[in-house]
Write a protein that holds these residues in place. Sequence first.
Motif, PDB file in Angstrom:
ATOM      1  N   SER A  68      39.620  36.834  37.737  1.00  0.00           N
ATOM      2  CA  SER A  68      40.662  37.611  37.067  1.00  0.00           C
ATOM      3  C   SER A  68      41.958  37.528  37.871  1.00  0.00           C
ATOM      4  O   SER A  68      41.974  37.828  39.071  1.00  0.00           O
ATOM      5  CB  SER A  68      40.244  39.078  36.926  1.00  0.00           C
TER       6      SER A  68
ATOM      7  N   GLN B  58      34.387  49.067  37.065  1.00  0.00           N
ATOM      8  CA  GLN B  58      33.332  48.924  38.065  1.00  0.00           C
ATOM      9  C   GLN B  58      31.955  48.866  37.427  1.00  0.00           C
ATOM     10  O   GLN B  58      31.096  48.073  37.837  1.00  0.00           O
ATOM     11  CB  GLN B  58      33.417  50.083  39.066  1.00  0.00           C
TER      12      GLN B  58
ATOM     13  N   ILE C 207      31.578  45.381  35.863  1.00  0.00           N
ATOM     14  CA  ILE C 207      31.308  44.377  36.891  1.00  0.00           C
ATOM     15  C   ILE C 207      29.853  44.453  37.345  1.00  0.00           C
ATOM     16  O   ILE C 207      29.159  43.430  37.453  1.00  0.00           O
ATOM     17  CB  ILE C 207      32.268  44.552  38.081  1.00  0.00           C
TER      18      ILE C 207
ATOM     19  N   GLU D 194      27.148  41.505  36.808  1.00  0.00           N
ATOM     20  CA  GLU D 194      26.592  40.882  38.012  1.00  0.00           C
ATOM     21  C   GLU D 194      25.075  40.845  37.933  1.00  0.00           C
ATOM     22  O   GLU D 194      24.452  39.880  38.391  1.00  0.00           O
ATOM     23  CB  GLU D 194      27.064  41.627  39.269  1.00  0.00           C
TER      24      GLU D 194
ATOM     25  N   PHE E 146      32.045  37.673  40.157  1.00  0.00           N
ATOM     26  CA  PHE E 146      33.414  38.088  39.871  1.00  0.00           C
ATOM     27  C   PHE E 146      34.306  37.856  41.085  1.00  0.00           C
ATOM     28  O   PHE E 146      33.899  38.106  42.224  1.00  0.00           O
ATOM     29  CB  PHE E 146      33.471  39.576  39.510  1.00  0.00           C
TER      30      PHE E 146
ATOM     31  N   ALA F 231      38.643  38.566  42.041  1.00  0.00           N
ATOM     32  CA  ALA F 231      39.918  39.106  41.578  1.00  0.00           C
ATOM     33  C   ALA F 231      41.048  38.567  42.439  1.00  0.00           C
ATOM     34  O   ALA F 231      41.053  38.778  43.656  1.00  0.00           O
ATOM     35  CB  ALA F 231      39.901  40.629  41.627  1.00  0.00           C
TER      36      ALA F 231
ATOM     37  N   SER G 219      41.556  45.980  44.994  1.00  0.00           N
ATOM     38  CA  SER G 219      40.516  45.798  46.005  1.00  0.00           C
ATOM     39  C   SER G 219      39.441  46.871  45.876  1.00  0.00           C
ATOM     40  O   SER G 219      38.240  46.596  45.990  1.00  0.00           O
ATOM     41  CB  SER G 219      41.131  45.832  47.406  1.00  0.00           C
TER      42      SER G 219
ATOM     43  N   TYR H  18      37.247  46.044  42.609  1.00  0.00           N
ATOM     44  CA  TYR H  18      36.359  44.882  42.677  1.00  0.00           C
ATOM     45  C   TYR H  18      35.496  44.858  43.933  1.00  0.00           C
ATOM     46  O   TYR H  18      34.450  44.221  43.949  1.00  0.00           O
ATOM     47  CB  TYR H  18      37.173  43.591  42.596  1.00  0.00           C
TER      48      TYR H  18
ATOM     49  N   ARG I 185      34.832  40.647  46.652  1.00  0.00           N
ATOM     50  CA  ARG I 185      35.266  39.948  45.434  1.00  0.00           C
ATOM     51  C   ARG I 185      36.789  39.853  45.348  1.00  0.00           C
ATOM     52  O   ARG I 185      37.325  39.381  44.346  1.00  0.00           O
ATOM     53  CB  ARG I 185      34.755  40.675  44.184  1.00  0.00           C
ATOM     54  N   PHE I 186      37.488  40.274  46.368  1.00  0.00           N
ATOM     55  CA  PHE I 186      38.936  40.442  46.316  1.00  0.00           C
ATOM     56  C   PHE I 186      39.659  39.309  47.026  1.00  0.00           C
ATOM     57  O   PHE I 186      39.334  38.947  48.159  1.00  0.00           O
ATOM     58  CB  PHE I 186      39.308  41.786  46.968  1.00  0.00           C
TER      59      PHE I 186
END
Length: 335
Positions: A258, A280, A283, A287, A293, A295, A306, A309, A313-314
């Motif tokens: 994303s 959330q 996600i 998952e 995922f 981001a 942050s 995700y 994942r950030f």
Amino acid sequence: MDSEENSSRVSDDSTDMRSTDTGENGSPQYHKANPEPMSEEEKQKERKFRKKLNQTARAMVSDSIHERVKLIVHRPDYDQKLKAEYATLSKELMPIVQEIARKTLPLLEHETSSDFERNRYYGSKFQADSVAYKDYRYFSKKRPPTESPSLVVALRVDESASMAAFGRLEVAKRAVIAVYEFCQICNIPVLIYGDTADVSRLEQMSIFAYADFDKRDDNDRYRLMRIQARSNNRDGMALRIMGERLAVSSEQTKLLISISDGQPKAMDNYTGRYAITDMQQTIEEYERKGITFLAAAIGQDKDVISEIYGNERFLDITNLSELPAKLVRIIARYL
């Protein structure tokens, strides 16, 4: 009037096609390949595909908090102006993309003949390191020579109004070009959707299907130039629709990236903790269905993105110019 029938028009002016050849600097060359306008049969197929996308997307959110949100999936058109813009933006990117692909393709050739396919429910080799994931995919099996490493990529682009600031929109376009062309070279199925919310009372959620692995079209690269800053953003709904598309795909590895510059905000009350919780939960749900995922945060709300995700994942994109190459290298690692 059928809103789906009017959600987009495919230009009749489709005389240029991308050649597989490239110039000395790695930029794509173009040539006259289809002087005839799109036929009525082709237009009908396009309308049917757009109708199918709308029906599928609505079904995917039917059991969620977004069930009553008025949704339209658009299939953007393209014209000569967009082709020229694409040629300009892709010119400097193609050498980078091709270099990463050049280093990646030999690895794919090696893996198709000798590697083990990991994360299987059964197989000939036990993977102790996979037990930590608690998803029962503890085995690997020898991949047949004819079977390529299995990856599908979805790229979601936030098209909220704030994307118009600080050059973010052009950065997003460059990133999707890089991802799209890399996936074409490596034969990776790719889904590229943009989204916005609240353009009207009758269209509370808008999805823009720029590239779709169910209907591959060389002209999709020009549709990408329709990405623009529009209105609000209902992120959780977009993630759910794209996540479901990946969940039912046959590929082993499913990656959803994303690109966003801010936190979710849409009418009437899709904001704050309510929207964050929805994202959330979405996600976490997908998952469990095997989707990874990531981001890419390119705006002022990096701390919130942050938090939504999770650090693992950030991607903090401090230097926006690095985004296209960074995303392509990330995808290459998943191969």
